[in-house]
Scaffold this active site. Structure first.
Site, mmCIF file in Angstrom:
data_model
loop_
_atom_site.group_PDB
_atom_site.id
_atom_site.type_symbol
_atom_site.label_atom_id
_atom_site.label_comp_id
_atom_site.label_asym_id
_atom_site.label_seq_id
_atom_site.Cartn_x
_atom_site.Cartn_y
_atom_site.Cartn_z
ATOM 1 N N HIS A 152 0.818 -1.216 0.000
ATOM 2 C CA HIS A 152 0.000 0.000 0.000
ATOM 3 C C HIS A 152 0.852 1.267 0.000
ATOM 4 C CE1 HIS A 152 -3.627 -2.281 0.413
ATOM 5 N NE2 HIS A 152 -3.355 -2.719 1.633
ATOM 6 N N ASP A 277 -4.609 -12.908 3.741
ATOM 7 C CA ASP A 277 -5.884 -12.462 4.291
ATOM 8 C C ASP A 277 -7.067 -12.786 3.384
ATOM 9 O OD1 ASP A 277 -4.735 -10.693 2.514
ATOM 10 O OD2 ASP A 277 -4.839 -8.957 3.850
#
Length: 368
Positions: A152, A277
């Protein structure tokens, strides 16, 4: 084709020094007040999800359940020059000024603790060490067990628990220092790698493929039309998926998007932003341990076809410590030469077992 030399895990315990605690005193400022206001509105006590226990769970499982042929190697800290290949100098100045401090960096709750800057330097440097080993032929493939995660992080902004973009730093190093002309980055973390996309948006020599849960899921980027720009148009490939997608969807994307893309691009090195995830324990998708292993087998085959097996996985997300550790373990088993499980549809095996158990129960001669 060179002789197979297995898989090496790169790890440095300095990555455990990153440990933001929301109960600690942070640097005063408007951002701190905004974040405190958000946290105070929650109905439960919020703890920083990206914590040292994630890495400890992985390393503990590898100790408890060793994988034959798996080697270990130390990490290293990235230099300012290496980081500056993908981040602006002003951004690096700002981050380095927070060494030994606690501070909020972004309203999405990205934060640093006194040991965070060193941990981030080591995370990026360990990804570089893994790439250097693979390029030197010391190991066929490598897995950098690092934190904080990186995908990110943008050129001038820390976001989503990420400070430096580890996989981007490693890719840029491979190009600038190791002779790689074309690098493919596959991101299978459940969140879109907005930072990696931004960094290589117009680069025709880096192909970025991202499988992720579609917007409005965080960070909200990664739609189909986002394909890059300029000379890099077409080297950004996004595969947005609906919540609940599982093994079959991911495996189909691997076979019918990643494989032909690699055949077209012909990379010299493949990097994987390996987040875990997408497992159902993280409540976003339904990928199983077998699903992660099957994806690893596909990308390993692609690496062996196009770049002499040169493959480096760099850890990203995964916040349930059990599914994170098991997911990493399943990938390492396959990369070390273990059997490749079939991807599966969640629940089918259990239904088939129930069918067999109850077979004959509803016939005319069954007991009443």
């Amino acid at each position: 084709m060179t002789e197979r030399k297995g898989i090496t895990v790169f790890y440095d315990d300095r990555v455990l020094k990153h440990f933001p605690d929301v109960n600690s005193a942070f640097l005063p400022g408007r951002l701190d007040k905004r974040v405190r206001t958000i946290l105070s509105g929650l109905n439960v006590q919020w703890k920083y999800p990206e914590h040292p226990g994630r890495i400890e769970a992985i390393m503990n499982l590898l100790e408890q359940e060793p994988i034959a042929g798996l080697a270990f190697a130390p990490g290293q800290a990235a230099t300012r020059e290496q980081l500056a290949r993908v981040h602006t100098m002003s951004f690096l100045d700002d981050i380095f000024s927070l060494r030994d401090e606690s501070a909020w960096l972004d309203v999405d709750t990205t934060a640093v603790s006194p040991g965070s800057v060193e941990a981030a330097e080591v995370a990026a440097g360990t990804a570089i060490a893994a790439v250097e080993a693979v390029m030197a032929g010391d190991t066929e493939s490598a897995f950098a067990v690092v934190r904080p995660p990186g995908h990110h992080a943008e050129p001038a902004r820390a976001r989503g628990f990420c400070l430096f973009n580890n996989v981007a730093v490693a890719a840029a190093h491979a190009q600038a220092a190791l002779g790689c002309e074309r690098v493919m980055i596959l991101d299978w973390d459940v969140h879109h790698g907005n930072g990696t996309q931004d960094i290589f948006w117009a680069d025709p020599d880096v192909m970025f493929i991202d499988l992720h849960r579609a917007a409005p899921f965080y960070p909200g980027t990664g739609s189909l039309p986002e394909v890059g720009a300029g000379r890099g148009e077409g080297t950004t490939v996004n595969v947005p998926l609906p919540g609940g997608a599982g093994d079959v969807a991911y495996f189909k994307a691997m076979q019918e998007i990643v494989v032909p893309a690699a055949d077209y691009f012909k990379p010299d090195l493949i990097l994987v932003s390996a987040g875990f995830d997408a497992h159902w324990f993280d409540l976003a998708m339904n990928v199983s341990y077998e699903g992660f292993a099957a994806m690893a087998s596909v990308v390993q085959a692609v690496a062996r076809k196009h770049c002499d097996g040169r493959l480096v996985c760099v850890l990203e997300g995964g916040y349930n410590t059990e599914s994170l550790a098991r997911g990493v373990h399943s990938v390492l088993q396959v990369l070390a030469g273990g059997s490749v499980p079939d991807p599966r549809v969640c629940g089918i095996e259990e239904v088939e077992a129930a069918i067999e158990y109850h077979r004959g129960a509803f016939t005319d001669d069954s007991p009443v």
